[in-house]
Design a protein around this motif. Sequence first.
Motif, PDB file in Angstrom:
ATOM      1  N   TRP A  95       0.758  -1.231   0.201  1.00  0.00           N
ATOM      2  CA  TRP A  95      -0.045  -0.132  -0.016  1.00  0.00           C
ATOM      3  C   TRP A  95       1.045   1.289   0.035  1.00  0.00           C
ATOM      4  O   TRP A  95       0.617   2.199  -0.756  1.00  0.00           O
ATOM      5  CB  TRP A  95      -0.845   0.043   1.304  1.00  0.00           C
ATOM      6  CG  TRP A  95      -2.034  -1.006   1.278  1.00  0.00           C
ATOM      7  CD1 TRP A  95      -2.595  -1.702   0.097  1.00  0.00           C
ATOM      8  CD2 TRP A  95      -2.449  -1.718   2.237  1.00  0.00           C
ATOM      9  NE1 TRP A  95      -3.561  -2.519   0.628  1.00  0.00           N
ATOM     10  CE2 TRP A  95      -3.515  -2.582   1.820  1.00  0.00           C
ATOM     11  CE3 TRP A  95      -2.339  -1.427   3.694  1.00  0.00           C
ATOM     12  CZ2 TRP A  95      -4.240  -3.409   2.875  1.00  0.00           C
ATOM     13  CZ3 TRP A  95      -2.839  -2.554   4.523  1.00  0.00           C
ATOM     14  CH2 TRP A  95      -3.935  -3.482   4.020  1.00  0.00           C
ATOM     15  N   THR A  96       1.903   1.270   0.994  1.00  0.00           N
ATOM     16  CA  THR A  96       2.481   2.425   1.078  1.00  0.00           C
ATOM     17  C   THR A  96       4.022   2.779   0.391  1.00  0.00           C
ATOM     18  O   THR A  96       4.411   3.910   0.306  1.00  0.00           O
ATOM     19  CB  THR A  96       2.918   2.773   2.614  1.00  0.00           C
ATOM     20  OG1 THR A  96       3.805   1.817   3.123  1.00  0.00           O
ATOM     21  CG2 THR A  96       1.650   2.486   3.322  1.00  0.00           C
ATOM     22  N   GLY A  97       4.861   1.533  -0.171  1.00  0.00           N
ATOM     23  CA  GLY A  97       5.852   1.758  -0.626  1.00  0.00           C
ATOM     24  C   GLY A  97       7.020   1.679   0.516  1.00  0.00           C
ATOM     25  O   GLY A  97       8.089   1.843   0.173  1.00  0.00           O
ATOM     26  N   ALA A  98       6.540   1.863   1.569  1.00  0.00           N
ATOM     27  CA  ALA A  98       7.375   1.807   2.850  1.00  0.00           C
ATOM     28  C   ALA A  98       7.474   0.801   3.658  1.00  0.00           C
ATOM     29  O   ALA A  98       6.559  -0.039   3.643  1.00  0.00           O
ATOM     30  CB  ALA A  98       6.933   3.201   3.724  1.00  0.00           C
ATOM     31  N   THR A  99       8.682   0.310   4.525  1.00  0.00           N
ATOM     32  CA  THR A  99       8.841  -0.918   5.096  1.00  0.00           C
ATOM     33  C   THR A  99       8.575  -0.297   6.580  1.00  0.00           C
ATOM     34  O   THR A  99       9.181   0.596   7.211  1.00  0.00           O
ATOM     35  CB  THR A  99      10.268  -1.299   5.212  1.00  0.00           C
ATOM     36  OG1 THR A  99      10.050  -1.798   3.539  1.00  0.00           O
ATOM     37  CG2 THR A  99      10.276  -2.666   5.853  1.00  0.00           C
ATOM     38  N   PRO A 100       7.772  -1.151   7.445  1.00  0.00           N
ATOM     39  CA  PRO A 100       7.705  -0.664   8.939  1.00  0.00           C
ATOM     40  C   PRO A 100       8.899  -0.742   9.642  1.00  0.00           C
ATOM     41  O   PRO A 100       9.741  -1.523   9.283  1.00  0.00           O
ATOM     42  CB  PRO A 100       6.502  -1.375   9.380  1.00  0.00           C
ATOM     43  CG  PRO A 100       5.938  -2.116   7.982  1.00  0.00           C
ATOM     44  CD  PRO A 100       6.871  -2.082   7.280  1.00  0.00           C
ATOM     45  N   PRO A 101       9.362  -0.047  10.572  1.00  0.00           N
ATOM     46  CA  PRO A 101      10.381  -0.150  11.382  1.00  0.00           C
ATOM     47  C   PRO A 101      10.474  -1.479  11.990  1.00  0.00           C
ATOM     48  O   PRO A 101       9.362  -2.005  12.355  1.00  0.00           O
ATOM     49  CB  PRO A 101      10.332   0.927  12.493  1.00  0.00           C
ATOM     50  CG  PRO A 101       9.332   2.086  11.945  1.00  0.00           C
ATOM     51  CD  PRO A 101       8.424   1.214  11.228  1.00  0.00           C
ATOM     52  N   ALA A 102      11.426  -1.996  12.278  1.00  0.00           N
ATOM     53  CA  ALA A 102      11.711  -3.386  12.696  1.00  0.00           C
ATOM     54  C   ALA A 102      11.298  -3.560  14.015  1.00  0.00           C
ATOM     55  O   ALA A 102      11.451  -2.914  14.797  1.00  0.00           O
ATOM     56  CB  ALA A 102      13.184  -3.797  12.667  1.00  0.00           C
ATOM     57  N   GLY A 103      10.480  -4.535  14.122  1.00  0.00           N
ATOM     58  CA  GLY A 103       9.841  -4.643  15.552  1.00  0.00           C
ATOM     59  C   GLY A 103       8.759  -3.929  15.725  1.00  0.00           C
ATOM     60  O   GLY A 103       8.015  -4.172  16.880  1.00  0.00           O
ATOM     61  N   CYS A 104       8.216  -3.093  15.064  1.00  0.00           N
ATOM     62  CA  CYS A 104       7.326  -2.084  15.299  1.00  0.00           C
ATOM     63  C   CYS A 104       5.945  -2.819  15.486  1.00  0.00           C
ATOM     64  O   CYS A 104       5.034  -2.740  16.585  1.00  0.00           O
ATOM     65  CB  CYS A 104       7.057  -0.965  14.395  1.00  0.00           C
ATOM     66  SG  CYS A 104       5.601  -0.031  14.457  1.00  0.00           S
ATOM     67  N   MET A 105       5.609  -3.535  14.385  1.00  0.00           N
ATOM     68  CA  MET A 105       4.218  -4.362  14.341  1.00  0.00           C
ATOM     69  C   MET A 105       4.189  -5.342  15.320  1.00  0.00           C
ATOM     70  O   MET A 105       3.271  -5.498  16.290  1.00  0.00           O
ATOM     71  CB  MET A 105       4.152  -4.777  13.098  1.00  0.00           C
ATOM     72  CG  MET A 105       3.470  -3.764  12.076  1.00  0.00           C
ATOM     73  SD  MET A 105       3.026  -4.533  10.238  1.00  0.00           S
ATOM     74  CE  MET A 105       2.412  -3.190   9.434  1.00  0.00           C
ATOM     75  N   GLU A 106       5.319  -6.076  15.542  1.00  0.00           N
ATOM     76  CA  GLU A 106       5.425  -7.176  16.513  1.00  0.00           C
ATOM     77  C   GLU A 106       5.280  -6.661  17.860  1.00  0.00           C
ATOM     78  O   GLU A 106       4.563  -7.339  18.817  1.00  0.00           O
ATOM     79  CB  GLU A 106       6.592  -7.963  16.239  1.00  0.00           C
ATOM     80  CG  GLU A 106       6.831  -9.452  17.233  1.00  0.00           C
ATOM     81  CD  GLU A 106       7.795 -10.298  16.907  1.00  0.00           C
ATOM     82  OE1 GLU A 106       7.894 -11.317  17.390  1.00  0.00           O
ATOM     83  OE2 GLU A 106       8.641  -9.960  15.730  1.00  0.00           O
ATOM     84  N   GLY A 107       5.923  -5.505  18.120  1.00  0.00           N
ATOM     85  CA  GLY A 107       5.860  -5.145  19.503  1.00  0.00           C
ATOM     86  C   GLY A 107       4.439  -4.722  19.933  1.00  0.00           C
ATOM     87  O   GLY A 107       4.032  -4.758  21.053  1.00  0.00           O
ATOM     88  N   ALA A 108       3.693  -3.836  18.992  1.00  0.00           N
ATOM     89  CA  ALA A 108       2.594  -3.452  19.148  1.00  0.00           C
ATOM     90  C   ALA A 108       1.453  -4.440  19.308  1.00  0.00           C
ATOM     91  O   ALA A 108       0.706  -4.447  20.205  1.00  0.00           O
ATOM     92  CB  ALA A 108       1.766  -2.537  18.126  1.00  0.00           C
ATOM     93  N   LEU A 109       1.685  -5.656  18.756  1.00  0.00           N
ATOM     94  CA  LEU A 109       0.736  -6.845  18.878  1.00  0.00           C
ATOM     95  C   LEU A 109       1.095  -7.780  19.953  1.00  0.00           C
ATOM     96  O   LEU A 109      -0.043  -7.884  20.789  1.00  0.00           O
ATOM     97  CB  LEU A 109       0.983  -7.697  17.525  1.00  0.00           C
ATOM     98  CG  LEU A 109       0.208  -8.988  17.483  1.00  0.00           C
ATOM     99  CD1 LEU A 109      -1.402  -8.429  17.534  1.00  0.00           C
ATOM    100  CD2 LEU A 109       0.257  -9.747  16.113  1.00  0.00           C
ATOM    101  N   ALA A 110       2.394  -7.704  20.331  1.00  0.00           N
ATOM    102  CA  ALA A 110       2.649  -8.464  21.745  1.00  0.00           C
ATOM    103  C   ALA A 110       2.116  -7.514  22.767  1.00  0.00           C
ATOM    104  O   ALA A 110       1.727  -8.284  23.846  1.00  0.00           O
ATOM    105  CB  ALA A 110       4.096  -8.794  21.893  1.00  0.00           C
ATOM    106  N   ALA A 111       1.881  -6.189  22.785  1.00  0.00           N
ATOM    107  CA  ALA A 111       1.442  -5.443  23.695  1.00  0.00           C
ATOM    108  C   ALA A 111      -0.016  -5.830  24.282  1.00  0.00           C
ATOM    109  O   ALA A 111      -0.494  -5.864  25.376  1.00  0.00           O
ATOM    110  CB  ALA A 111       1.549  -3.931  23.381  1.00  0.00           C
ATOM    111  N   VAL A 112      -0.743  -6.171  23.126  1.00  0.00           N
ATOM    112  CA  VAL A 112      -2.176  -6.427  23.224  1.00  0.00           C
ATOM    113  C   VAL A 112      -2.397  -7.769  23.702  1.00  0.00           C
ATOM    114  O   VAL A 112      -3.454  -8.187  23.983  1.00  0.00           O
ATOM    115  CB  VAL A 112      -3.194  -5.686  21.952  1.00  0.00           C
ATOM    116  CG1 VAL A 112      -2.622  -4.278  21.583  1.00  0.00           C
ATOM    117  CG2 VAL A 112      -2.676  -6.574  20.844  1.00  0.00           C
ATOM    118  N   LEU A 113      -1.684  -8.714  23.212  1.00  0.00           N
ATOM    119  CA  LEU A 113      -1.755 -10.094  23.337  1.00  0.00           C
ATOM    120  C   LEU A 113      -1.294 -10.387  24.824  1.00  0.00           C
ATOM    121  O   LEU A 113      -1.680 -11.624  25.484  1.00  0.00           O
ATOM    122  CB  LEU A 113      -0.959 -10.768  22.445  1.00  0.00           C
ATOM    123  CG  LEU A 113      -1.658 -10.860  21.023  1.00  0.00           C
ATOM    124  CD1 LEU A 113      -0.830 -11.765  20.109  1.00  0.00           C
ATOM    125  CD2 LEU A 113      -3.056 -11.742  20.948  1.00  0.00           C
TER     126      LEU A 113
END
Length: 284
Positions: free
Chosen positions: A266-284
């Motif tokens: 969608w964006t042509g950009a790459t999320p910062p390493a660990g960003c998505m995983e950290g956010a998901l782990a926080a809610v799980l």
Amino acid sequence: MTITGKTTVTGIIGWPVSHSLSPVLHNAAFRALDLDWIYVPFPVAPERLAQGVAGLASVGVAGFSVTIPHKVAIIPLLDEVTPEAELIGAVNTVVVREGRLTGHNTDGIGLIAALRDKLSFSPQGKRILVLGAGGAARSAVVSLALAGAAGVTIANRSPDAAQGLAHLVAPRLPRTEFATGGLGILSDPGFLAGFDLVVNTTSVGMAGDAFAGLALSALKPGACVYDMVYAPPVTPLLAQAGALGISCANGLGMLVAQGEAAFRIWTGATPPAGCMEGALAAVL
């Protein structure tokens, strides 16, 4: 996050969809990169799918994820699908550009990335046992074969379903040897000794259940186990693997990696390493 008339909208369609964790992944990445984008859930009933898809395209969304029960049904409503999505027979990511809708499938990308990052495993030349024969299994089988697996065996409660899946994909993936069987074969140590990787694509483990008779101790030295289930984080399958010292991982990495792939589309950009995983782990 401030939403204005300039904010780019993405989201996810499904029925139901309120439980989806995808907004957590994508909105965390948008914030991390300071992008004026937002990702929201769109509940779309199966009988309203055509209207829902047309509506999203008409209001200018940049793209959207697709989850159950729309991954297959959406295909005839798209202008184009990528070769891998066509082979898998399902779409989980749609990009909208100049009114045209293109379907992708990032599940396979997510699995291969998770195997690499969490288990240091490459399917190239390996023999792999896939548990299950549903939609997730089809994505796994196709992606593993495309990544160079020498052999893929599909074991399922219904042997006919496993055989049907193998017959469906084998003509398109001639470099991989396919075999099938029922779950009863899992209790044969000689059978398990031939695999480098076991992948669970079913819901077994979500409720604390396990595959009867499966003795991972029979796997060859250095073999790995990947369970697509990520809640609970340690299923009976992973607990058995861990107790035996077998390298193993749950489905969190795959969920994150397929989300990162969609984000890049969608964006042509790459999320910062660990960003998505950290956010998901926080809610799980």
